[in-house]
Enzyme design. Sequence first.
Site, PDB file in Angstrom:
ATOM      1  N   CYS A 336       0.833  -1.199   0.000  1.00 34.43           N
ATOM      2  CA  CYS A 336       0.000   0.000   0.000  1.00 34.43           C
ATOM      3  C   CYS A 336       0.877   1.262   0.000  1.00 34.43           C
ATOM      4  O   CYS A 336       1.550   1.541  -0.990  1.00 34.43           O
ATOM      5  CB  CYS A 336      -0.964  -0.037   1.182  1.00 34.43           C
ATOM      6  N   HIS A 433      -3.772  -5.888   1.263  1.00 34.82           N
ATOM      7  CA  HIS A 433      -3.563  -6.168   2.683  1.00 34.82           C
ATOM      8  C   HIS A 433      -4.133  -7.546   3.002  1.00 34.82           C
ATOM      9  O   HIS A 433      -5.180  -7.931   2.482  1.00 34.82           O
ATOM     10  CB  HIS A 433      -4.276  -5.135   3.555  1.00 34.82           C
TER      11      HIS A 433
END
Length: 490
Positions: A336, A433
Amino acid sequence: MRPPTPAIMFQGTGSNVGKSLVVAGLCRLLARRGLAVAPFKPQNMSNNAAVSADGGEIGRAQALQARAAGLAPVVDMNPVLLKPESETGSQVVVQGRRLGSYKGRAYADLKPSLMPAVLESFERLAAYADIVLVEGAGSAAEVNLRANDIANMGFAEAANVPVVLIGDIDRGGVIATLVGTHALLPAQDLALIRGFLINRFRGDVSIFNEGLRTISSRTAWPSLGVVPWFSDAGKLPAEDSVDLASRTRNASGAVKIVALSLPRIANFDDLDPLSLEPGVALELLPLGAPIPADADLVLIPGSKATIADLAALKACGWESDVIAHVRRGGRVIGLCGGYQMLGRRVADPDGVEGPPGEAVGLGLLDVETVLGGDKTLARVSGRHRASGETVAAYEIHMGRTFGPDSARAPFEIDGRPEGAASADGRVIGCYLHGVFAEDGFRRAFLAQLGLTPGGFSYEATVDSTLDALADHLGAHLDVDAILAIARSRA
């Protein structure tokens, strides 16, 4: 008229006294008794967020509590989420959606307008639950924040929910913190408190009997139990980076992974499966500490403020360390915000994270990122292209990343390529994630680092630990008294 749903609120004498795990354990315990249990936290402050089943974001702790209760997480379980972006300001998420960024005083002025949403979410949960277990935030005795409070006594008073106080004896001074809380609270708040419990006791509980009597005599609150230290707490997803730092494994292992502790680190539960994997030595490296020359992998985690954390990474000397690590043949993965930092440039033309501007990235991937647009919040699934292993994950980010190295995306997610990789495959990044919680992918990934993983299953470990936590609380708390308090709500 339908009678009020039984509910009970667990507040603490301070932050990190174990409220989240007590609620999670009781969710599992009461669900096993056949009750429909719903967890609820009016206001949470954490950069460790989860994507809910209804497409919003909530605190990771409430997602774990939902799992313990056998429910899919929904935004009503945590209607207000504060995600710190700086020392004085946070992004405010209401019922799963980003409202905006606010400094401390501005948020204090905003809070009264959020109480209707908090109560609305609570009532929706209560409508289908047999009992709602509510978690407070910080300390019950933050009298400077009592006006317009939505997180602790303000909510309890508005929703007429009885309160149990939790004191953490491991940090010391538990008698003073409980008695001091009693001394500070006004009469209307004291009337809501129905008992207390002591958490994280080490040693012979009987030696604290006099302490229990002292607390009860000074407060008139009954003791609901003393919970001994639960040694397996580190097997459950961490909510605070402080918790994560305490559980990173520095023992010798076949594979050494170093994760960079960014100032605004986010979604760091990505590290939990790696920290528990036998044969992996994982270290969450403090800001500026040299990256060990023998590290097999450097992991740059998510960040709530990519450009600010990229500046911190460079200022502390990590930029040259990471580049040197790659030159030695080491591997790097960015998740991310960490993925965004690996590229050539990160631009924030609309001032999503702060003042409009841009920053030069680490240049280890030939991609660039432009922040802006709507926040991506999605549960996704697909496969890891190199190994063919299936993955389920979630995305929670602002902006988009693009460039030549995206042609070597390591994942295929919902029919589209995801992420980027260098030509030699030693540097990769993605927006996913939770992929390391997938046993097959994690084993394939670690095999590239030279580890032959065994049969460790992360998800099975989390569930068995929740069961053990439920048993632990059931053995040391007066659960029937807790249920009676919840049912006394009129």
